[in-house]
Design an enzyme around this catalytic site. Structure first.
Site, short mmCIF file in Angstrom:
data_model
loop_
_atom_site.label_atom_id
_atom_site.label_comp_id
_atom_site.label_asym_id
_atom_site.label_seq_id
_atom_site.Cartn_x
_atom_site.Cartn_y
_atom_site.Cartn_z
N GLU A 70 1.18 -1.45 -0.27
CA GLU A 70 -0.47 0.29 -0.18
C GLU A 70 0.43 0.89 0.36
OE1 GLU A 70 -4.65 1.23 1.28
OE2 GLU A 70 -3.20 -0.30 3.05
N ASP A 78 -2.04 2.41 9.78
CA ASP A 78 -2.78 1.44 10.89
C ASP A 78 -2.16 -0.07 10.67
OD1 ASP A 78 -2.39 1.00 7.97
OD2 ASP A 78 -4.77 0.91 7.70
N ASP A 133 0.76 -7.92 3.55
CA ASP A 133 -0.73 -8.09 3.91
C ASP A 133 -2.03 -8.75 3.39
OD1 ASP A 133 -3.41 -7.43 4.39
OD2 ASP A 133 -3.24 -5.12 4.00
N TYR A 170 0.53 -7.59 -2.05
CA TYR A 170 -1.01 -6.84 -1.01
C TYR A 170 -2.13 -7.75 -1.77
CZ TYR A 170 -3.97 -2.96 0.02
OH TYR A 170 -4.83 -2.16 0.86
N ASN A 227 -4.88 -9.85 4.14
CA ASN A 227 -6.41 -9.05 4.47
C ASN A 227 -7.40 -10.57 5.26
OD1 ASN A 227 -6.60 -6.61 4.77
ND2 ASN A 227 -5.93 -6.48 2.47
#
Length: 253
Positions: free
Chosen positions: A35, A241, A144, A105, A146
């Site tokens: 990201e 985050d 990441d 990602y 997810n």
């Protein structure tokens, strides 16, 4: 060999929040980000001793990945399988003599699960790609992803069943991948430990109360299991985050 992975939620913003301090302090062989949210020429990182490989999304301020490495790869591939590009800049593969490094990602299914079909198609194509690579040499797959794989990988499991990142379908894809010859390195080293997370909502006091999800991973080929020295989460590092995760492997490039 030391590997780092971090969803920086915008590299330009993260740089203003101390990214470079952590980068130089940790002194990794490989540092993967997700990201990045930038285009070519929008950020210049002074990373002496590192080669930089970027995969930018076509859409501005969206997605994107990068790998910063001290070691010159044999080859670099952008995309999945035979693809040589990918509009959302979600994957970079670096080939070395003894392994592949795959930085990813994974697409988010979105709150209303509107992208769940796209996500599941991505999972199928990526799993096939990873298995094809693994047939040639071991892989280190990170990023990441997810998904919180099991109930101990998020704080409020029961209330999140069926939500994006904790659907039956997403979790099953992870289970199937691991069963096909790969290991989740953090769970290999910390099989039953709870309250270890890598992402927290920006809602008030959520991170302070550690109401989080573990959705960032280092996954390696099963035959590298005995080479995993360290698998840890740098929860104290702010700037995004997400927080960085680390893997140390007793292998040569």
């Amino acid at each position: 060999m030391k590997f780092l992975s971090w969803n920086v939620n915008g590299i330009r913003a993260c740089v203003s929040k101390g990214f470079l301090d952590f980068f130089h302090e940790v002194d990794a062989d490989f540092f993967c980000i997700q990201e990045s949210k930038c285009q070519a020429g929008q950020v210049e990182l002074s990373l002496e001793g590192y080669q930089q490989y970027w995969n930018y999304a076509v859409k501005k301020g969206y997605s994107g990945t990068a790998v910063f490495t001290k070691h010159t790869p044999l080859s670099v591939h952008y995309g999945v399988g035979e693809e040589t590009s990918q509009d959302e800049g979600r994957i970079i593969t670096l080939e070395y003599e003894n392994f592949y490094l795959v930085n990813v990602y994974t697409p988010n299914s979105q709150r209303d699960l509107a992208r769940l079909p796209i996500r599941l198609d991505w999972e199928d194509r990526l799993a096939l790609y990873l298995k094809e690579l693994d047939a040639k040499k071991p892989i280190v797959y990170c990023g990441d992803l997810n998904v919180a794989h099991t109930e101990i990988d998020l704080k409020n499991a029961k209330s999140n069943i069926g939500n994006s990142g904790f659907t039956y379908e997403e979790r099953t894809k992870m289970t199937e991948l691991l069963a096909s010859g790969f290991i989740d390195t953090f769970r290999h080293k910390h099989p039953d430990e709870t309250d270890h997370y890598t992402w927290w909502s920006y809602m008030n006091k959520v991170r302070e109360r550690n109401i989080g999800w573990r959705i960032d991973y280092f996954i390696v080929s099963e035959r590298l299991k005995e080479h995993v020295d360290v698998a840890t989460i740098h929860t104290h590092i702010l700037g995004s985050d997400h927080c960085p995760i680390e893997l140390q492997l007793d292998i040569k490039n």
